[in-house]
Structure formats: C-alpha cells, structure tokens
Design a protein around this motif. Structure first.
Motif, short mmCIF file in Angstrom:
data_model
loop_
_atom_site.label_atom_id
_atom_site.label_comp_id
_atom_site.label_asym_id
_atom_site.label_seq_id
_atom_site.Cartn_x
_atom_site.Cartn_y
_atom_site.Cartn_z
N ARG A 26 0.83 -1.21 0.00
CA ARG A 26 0.00 0.00 0.00
C ARG A 26 0.86 1.26 0.00
O ARG A 26 0.42 2.30 -0.47
N GLY A 27 2.06 1.18 0.53
CA GLY A 27 2.95 2.33 0.51
C GLY A 27 4.01 2.25 -0.56
O GLY A 27 4.95 3.03 -0.56
N SER A 28 3.88 1.29 -1.46
CA SER A 28 4.88 1.06 -2.49
C SER A 28 4.80 2.13 -3.58
O SER A 28 3.75 2.37 -4.17
N ALA A 29 5.95 2.75 -3.87
CA ALA A 29 5.99 3.74 -4.94
C ALA A 29 5.68 3.10 -6.28
O ALA A 29 5.05 3.72 -7.15
N SER A 116 10.98 3.11 -1.20
CA SER A 116 9.94 3.81 -1.95
C SER A 116 10.17 5.32 -2.02
O SER A 116 9.91 5.95 -3.05
N GLY A 117 10.65 5.89 -0.93
CA GLY A 117 10.89 7.33 -0.91
C GLY A 117 11.90 7.75 -1.97
O GLY A 117 11.71 8.76 -2.67
N CYS A 118 12.98 7.00 -2.09
CA CYS A 118 14.00 7.32 -3.09
C CYS A 118 13.47 7.11 -4.50
O CYS A 118 13.81 7.86 -5.42
N LEU A 119 12.63 6.09 -4.69
CA LEU A 119 12.05 5.86 -6.02
C LEU A 119 11.17 7.05 -6.42
O LEU A 119 11.24 7.52 -7.56
N TRP A 120 10.34 7.52 -5.49
CA TRP A 120 9.53 8.71 -5.76
C TRP A 120 10.43 9.90 -6.11
O TRP A 120 10.16 10.65 -7.05
N ALA A 121 11.50 10.09 -5.32
CA ALA A 121 12.39 11.23 -5.54
C ALA A 121 13.05 11.18 -6.91
O ALA A 121 13.14 12.20 -7.61
N VAL A 122 13.50 9.98 -7.31
CA VAL A 122 14.16 9.85 -8.61
C VAL A 122 13.16 10.06 -9.73
O VAL A 122 13.44 10.75 -10.72
N TYR A 123 11.96 9.49 -9.60
CA TYR A 123 10.94 9.64 -10.65
C TYR A 123 10.57 11.11 -10.83
O TYR A 123 10.56 11.62 -11.97
N LEU A 124 10.29 11.80 -9.73
CA LEU A 124 9.88 13.20 -9.82
C LEU A 124 11.02 14.10 -10.28
O LEU A 124 10.82 15.00 -11.11
#
Length: 289
Positions: A26-29, A116-124
């Motif tokens: 549920r919290g997976s980027a 997940s936080g780093c994945l969001w950061a890299v994507y954005l």
C-alpha cells in the motif's frame, strides 16, 4: 525462514520476501506510480471516446494540452503545475506500455535497493529535469521544434532506469528468449530506444529524455556513494575486518550484503567474508533459540 528474515532490517525483509515488498504494497511507490499513470490513461481514453461520440473530437486535444508541459516559458508561467502533471500522462497505448514496462523492471530494483521514498524522488526529479531541458530546448529553437507540448513519463522513467543501473550495474535480470543480462547492458538499449522514438514517445522530447538521464545518473551516483562508503568509524584493532564500532549484528550484515550486491562477492576481503558467514550463522542461531 520467516524467523531468520525477522532478524534483518526492513530493507532486507522487503528484498527477501518479494520483488516489490508484498507486506507494504500500500505504501509502495511502484504501485502508486503505475496506478496513477494507468488511471490517467484510462480516463483520457474514455474522455476521447465520449468526445468522438458527441462529435467533439477536439475535447481530448484540449484536455491533453492542459496537462502537458508547454514548450515556451511564457505559456509555462501561467500553468507551472504542468511540469508535474505531464509526467503522468500518456494517451497512446504504445507510449504507456513501453514506459510502464521499463519502469516496473528498473523501478523494482531501485525500490528494493533504496526504498519507496528514493524511487519517488528519482521519478519526480527525472520528470522535473526533463521539463527544464524541454523548456530550454524551446528557448533555443522555439517554433522549429516539432510536436508542441510534452506529455509522457519517459524522462522520469529514464531517470529511474539509469539510477538503478548506476547503483547496481552488475545485477542480472532474466529476459524472455535472451536469457540473463546485466543491467549495464540493458540500460543503453533502453536509452537508444527512447531517444530514437521507437518507444512511441512524442517528437521534440529528446531534450526531456536527456534531462531525465542526467537526473538519474546524478541520483544513482549519490545513492551508490552513500552505500559503498560503508562504515566511517573502524575499530583500531579490526585490521581490515571492516567491523564498525558498536554496530549491531543485523546492521553490519546489511552493510556487507550491500557491498556484495553493489560490487560483487569478490569485493569483500577474506576477513569480511568470514565475518559475513559468522554474522549470518549467529543471527540464525539467535532466532532458532
């Protein structure tokens, strides 16, 4: 096995219990980014079908344009949110399929390695960097650039692909027909496909793809440096064993496993290999008691 995994950190449990971390999906980027892209695609296709049925095919063009990244700075300044919205918008099926397949593959590696936080950061950051490069392209070439506004997650996905590759270039992935291939060989092929437009990307997006690539490489280098650097305070008597003063067994095991994952087993000294074996055995025995 479950009892042994309980002794590891959260990052290692995610890596060992499932490709994307089943326990915290549920919290997976991965889940959220795929879900947003797919939802936007479905909504746009429905809007397009309704517009055609009502003999107003121009509706969908207006909607997509309002979500896309403008080419000129004067148009962008009145709708700056498009620098975020454009990276979740695909209207052509081939555009969506190519982007999401690459994202699911490399995003899974990046999420397991960095969270997940780093994945969001890299994507954005990849998407935003792509938007900046696209605006710069418009500033230099203006109306000579074909394709108008920019939509699609290609720049963001490019960042994810290259960040994952920089962090773990030697990681192998099994591809249908081809077999086992290292990431460092897959990424250049993906970059070539994206830059040539074979993936269904829009004309004029090369600058955005390049911007995403730059962001991904920089993010990957930063994350790799943080992990490979390892322990900063060695015990004077460790003599290369690499054991950090006061570091818990589970944390030290995590560091050694990260070294193996990033640089290979040969990167460990004989003393570190022995330490890895002893730590694994000690943690296993503690959890079997």
């Amino acid at each position: 096995m479950a009892r042994i995994i309980d002794g590891f950190s959260d990052s290692k449990r995610r890596m060992l219990t499932g490709r994307f971390g089943v326990a915290d999906w549920r919290g997976s980027a991965i889940v959220w980014i795929l879900g947003v892209n797919l939802t936007v695609f479905i909504v746009l296709r429905i809007a397009g079908a309704v517009g055609m049925a009502c003999d107003h095919e121009e509706w969908i063009g207006s909607i997509v344009d309002s979500l896309g990244q403008p080419l000129s700075f004067s148009a962008w300044i009145s709708a700056p949110w498009t620098s975020v919205s454009y990276m979740f918008v695909q209207y052509e099926p081939s555009h969506l399929i190519f982007n999401m397949l690459w994202f699911a593959l490399f995003g899974g590696f990046l999420q397991r390695s960095a969270g997940s936080g780093c994945l969001w950061a890299v994507y954005l950051s990849g998407g935003l960097s792509g938007a900046v490069f696209f605006l710069l392209q418009g500033g230099f070439y203006g109306a000579n650039v074909d394709g108008g506004g920019l939509i699609g997650s290609s720049a963001a996905v490019m960042a994810v692909v290259l960040a994952a590759t920089v962090i773990e270039p030697e990681r192998r992935v099994d591809l249908f027909v081809i077999g086992s291939v290292r990431l460092k060989w897959i990424a250049p092929v993906m970059v070539a496909i994206s830059l040539t437009g074979i993936d269904g990307g829009l004309p004029g997006g090369t600058a955005a793809h390049f911007g995403g690539a730059v962001a991904g490489i920089l993010a990957g280098l930063r994350m790799r440096r943080r992990v490979v650097r390892g322990c900063s305070g060695l015990r004077p008597d460790s003599a290369g064993a690499g054991e950090c003063a006061g570091e818990p067994d589970a944390a030290r095991l995590d560091r050694l496993l990260d070294r193996v994952r990033f640089s290979g087993f040969d990167a460990l000294s004989p003393a570190e290999r022995t330490e890895l074996f002893n730590l694994s055995k000690r943690l296993r025995n503690n959890h079997e008691k």
